[in-house]
Design an enzyme around this catalytic site. Structure first.
Site, PDB file in Angstrom:
ATOM      1  N   SER A 106       0.856  -1.182   0.000  1.00 22.39           N
ATOM      2  CA  SER A 106       0.000   0.000   0.000  1.00 22.39           C
ATOM      3  C   SER A 106       0.893   1.233   0.000  1.00 22.39           C
ATOM      4  O   SER A 106       2.088   1.135   0.327  1.00 22.39           O
ATOM      5  CB  SER A 106      -0.841  -0.021   1.285  1.00 22.39           C
ATOM      6  OG  SER A 106      -1.510   1.188   1.481  1.00 22.39           O
ATOM      7  N   TYR A 153      -1.912  -0.647  10.501  1.00 22.46           N
ATOM      8  CA  TYR A 153      -2.064  -1.002   9.078  1.00 22.46           C
ATOM      9  C   TYR A 153      -0.746  -0.743   8.337  1.00 22.46           C
ATOM     10  O   TYR A 153      -0.266  -1.586   7.570  1.00 22.46           O
ATOM     11  CB  TYR A 153      -3.209  -0.185   8.467  1.00 22.46           C
ATOM     12  CG  TYR A 153      -3.471  -0.480   7.012  1.00 22.46           C
ATOM     13  CD1 TYR A 153      -4.012  -1.699   6.617  1.00 22.46           C
ATOM     14  CD2 TYR A 153      -3.179   0.463   6.028  1.00 22.46           C
ATOM     15  CE1 TYR A 153      -4.264  -1.969   5.270  1.00 22.46           C
ATOM     16  CE2 TYR A 153      -3.420   0.209   4.686  1.00 22.46           C
ATOM     17  CZ  TYR A 153      -3.961  -1.012   4.307  1.00 22.46           C
ATOM     18  OH  TYR A 153      -4.197  -1.276   2.973  1.00 22.46           O
TER      19      TYR A 153
HETATM   20  P1  NDP Z   1     -11.940  -5.319  -0.069  1.00 20.11           P
HETATM   21  O1  NDP Z   1     -12.415  -5.147   1.335  1.00 20.11           O
HETATM   22  O2  NDP Z   1     -12.862  -5.000  -1.168  1.00 20.11           O
HETATM   23  O3  NDP Z   1     -11.399  -6.795  -0.277  1.00 20.11           O
HETATM   24  C1  NDP Z   1     -10.687  -7.470   0.704  1.00 20.11           C
HETATM   25  C2  NDP Z   1     -10.675  -8.929   0.352  1.00 20.11           C
HETATM   26  O4  NDP Z   1      -9.913  -9.620   1.351  1.00 20.11           O
HETATM   27  C3  NDP Z   1     -12.052  -9.529   0.302  1.00 20.11           C
HETATM   28  O5  NDP Z   1     -12.157 -10.369  -0.823  1.00 20.11           O
HETATM   29  C4  NDP Z   1     -12.118 -10.365   1.578  1.00 20.11           C
HETATM   30  O6  NDP Z   1     -12.895 -11.515   1.354  1.00 20.11           O
HETATM   31  C5  NDP Z   1     -10.660 -10.741   1.736  1.00 20.11           C
HETATM   32  N1  NDP Z   1     -10.357 -11.144   3.112  1.00 20.11           N
HETATM   33  C6  NDP Z   1     -10.430 -10.425   4.246  1.00 20.11           C
HETATM   34  N2  NDP Z   1     -10.121 -11.191   5.304  1.00 20.11           N
HETATM   35  C7  NDP Z   1      -9.862 -12.427   4.814  1.00 20.11           C
HETATM   36  C8  NDP Z   1      -9.502 -13.659   5.398  1.00 20.11           C
HETATM   37  N3  NDP Z   1      -9.335 -13.800   6.712  1.00 20.11           N
HETATM   38  N4  NDP Z   1      -9.318 -14.728   4.575  1.00 20.11           N
HETATM   39  C9  NDP Z   1      -9.477 -14.616   3.250  1.00 20.11           C
HETATM   40  N5  NDP Z   1      -9.809 -13.482   2.639  1.00 20.11           N
HETATM   41  C10 NDP Z   1     -10.003 -12.393   3.412  1.00 20.11           C
HETATM   42  O7  NDP Z   1     -10.614  -4.433  -0.156  1.00 20.11           O
HETATM   43  P2  NDP Z   1      -9.502  -4.266  -1.307  1.00 20.11           P
HETATM   44  O8  NDP Z   1      -9.845  -5.015  -2.499  1.00 20.11           O
HETATM   45  O9  NDP Z   1      -9.239  -2.835  -1.412  1.00 20.11           O
HETATM   46  O10 NDP Z   1      -8.241  -4.928  -0.572  1.00 20.11           O
HETATM   47  C11 NDP Z   1      -7.370  -5.833  -1.204  1.00 20.11           C
HETATM   48  C12 NDP Z   1      -5.949  -5.539  -0.768  1.00 20.11           C
HETATM   49  O11 NDP Z   1      -5.539  -4.271  -1.273  1.00 20.11           O
HETATM   50  C13 NDP Z   1      -5.753  -5.472   0.738  1.00 20.11           C
HETATM   51  O12 NDP Z   1      -4.540  -6.144   1.070  1.00 20.11           O
HETATM   52  C14 NDP Z   1      -5.593  -3.987   1.005  1.00 20.11           C
HETATM   53  O13 NDP Z   1      -4.845  -3.711   2.153  1.00 20.11           O
HETATM   54  C15 NDP Z   1      -4.879  -3.552  -0.269  1.00 20.11           C
HETATM   55  N6  NDP Z   1      -4.953  -2.134  -0.561  1.00 20.11           N
HETATM   56  C16 NDP Z   1      -6.151  -1.553  -0.898  1.00 20.11           C
HETATM   57  C17 NDP Z   1      -6.211  -0.197  -1.134  1.00 20.11           C
HETATM   58  C18 NDP Z   1      -7.487   0.494  -1.444  1.00 20.11           C
HETATM   59  O14 NDP Z   1      -7.522   1.740  -1.404  1.00 20.11           O
HETATM   60  N7  NDP Z   1      -8.558  -0.204  -1.757  1.00 20.11           N
HETATM   61  C19 NDP Z   1      -5.016   0.666  -1.043  1.00 20.11           C
HETATM   62  C20 NDP Z   1      -3.823  -0.068  -0.702  1.00 20.11           C
HETATM   63  C21 NDP Z   1      -3.794  -1.402  -0.483  1.00 20.11           C
HETATM   64  P3  NDP Z   1     -13.862 -12.227   2.418  1.00 20.11           P
HETATM   65  O15 NDP Z   1     -14.384 -11.167   3.336  1.00 20.11           O
HETATM   66  O16 NDP Z   1     -14.900 -12.850   1.548  1.00 20.11           O
HETATM   67  O17 NDP Z   1     -13.004 -13.240   3.103  1.00 20.11           O
END
Ligand code: NDP
Length: 247
Positions: free
Chosen positions: A143, A156
């Site tokens: 990030s 974070y």
């Molecule tokens: P979302 O919340 O849309 O997606 C997060 C995903 O992670 C979901 O599919 C969720 O699926 C999954 N997840 C969470 N906990 C678990 C778990 N214990 N086991 C398996 N899957 C899990 O957020 P983003 O798409 O934005 O996030 C994706 C990545 O991008 C993250 O690592 C985030 O830190 C990073 N990121 C995002 C930014 C942004 O602005 N959006 C900026 C910088 C980095 P489910 O709940 O179904 O398990």
């Protein structure tokens, strides 16, 4: 269709929404075989059905990345079904920001478990296969918070700094095995990520900060860029933001 992507077997964690979902769609449209992991199985299965309905190969495997055995099962399913694993995108993550003095210790623990240990479990699951294949690509999601620290996102940011440190160590260790490593560090991208903030003041600040967020396919295109390089080119870091983002 890009040859570097067509027929590649790609495991994506956190594929039920946001960046993971957008990446699954783009890679699938370019001919990849995607193996999708997350906890919300209905959403995961709906995505897999949609992709297979349009003629692609896709598999949904319920996965909680805080359990090492479940991440191993996800990767094993890819290898058993499709014969190999070419790429893993360790993308699952949470961002429950809050000032440290709110003492949200349970959230700190969950953030560390998902954002750091979940990525380590992904690495553990693919390394034996990729070392044997003498080929593979490990893409870890950090990030802007892996480069910057500020109030309310110390934990974070610590997890996302950890991803960059881990990825650099990994990069050096896997050289003899012809494995590529990429860290992608997005700025504000419009996904469900801000929903993980439970602290009301912080949630409002995050909501404001995300008014400039860009669409999730910005991330998916960064993945395609890293994957599409010739085999002897290893794109190690990509940092991108909305053009309007100051931090
Ligand atoms: P979302 O919340 O849309 O997606 C997060 C995903 O992670 C979901 O599919 C969720 O699926 C999954 N997840 C969470 N906990 C678990 C778990 N214990 N086991 C398996 N899957 C899990 O957020 P983003 O798409 O934005 O996030 C994706 C990545 O991008 C993250 O690592 C985030 O830190 C990073 N990121 C995002 C930014 C942004 O602005 N959006 C900026 C910088 C980095 P489910 O709940 O179904 O398990």
């Amino acid at each position: 269709m890009t040859q570097a992507i067509k027929d590649k077997v790609i495991v994506i964690t956190g594929a039920s929404s946001g960046l993971g979902e957008a990446t699954a769609r783009l890679l699938s449209a370019q001919g990849a075989i995607v193996v999708l992991g997350a906890r919300r199985v209905e959403r995961l299965q709906a995505l897999a059905d949609e992709l297979t309905g349009s003629g692609s190969k896709a598999l949904a495997v319920t996965t909680d990345v805080t359990h090492c055995d479940q991440v191993k099962k996800l990767v094993d399913a890819a290898v058993q079904t499709y014969g190999r694993i070419d790429v893993i995108i360790n993308n699952a993550g949470l961002m429950p920001q809050s000032p440290l003095d709110r003492l949200k210790v349970d959230e700190w623990n969950r953030t560390i478990d998902v954002n750091i240990k979940g990525v380590l479990y992904g690495i553990a699951a693919v390394l034996p296969y990729m070392q044997q294949q003498k080929a593979g690509h490990i893409i870890n999601v950090s990030s802007v918070a892996g480069h910057k620290v500020g109030p309310s996102f110390a934990v974070y940011a610590a997890t996302k700094h950890a991803i960059r440190a881990l990825s650099e160590g990994l990069r050096q260790e896997v050289k003899p095995y012809n494995i590529r490593t990429t860290v992608i560090s997005p700025g504000a991208v419009a996904t469900e990520l801000p929903d993980s903030v439970t602290d009301p003041d912080t949630a409002e600040k995050v909501r404001k900060a995300y008014e400039i967020a860009i669409p999730a396919d910005s991330f998916a295109r960064a993945v395609v860029y890293a994957m599409s390089q010739p085999q002897d080119v290893d794109v190690n870091e990509i940092l991108f933001r909305p053009t309007r983002q100051e931090l």
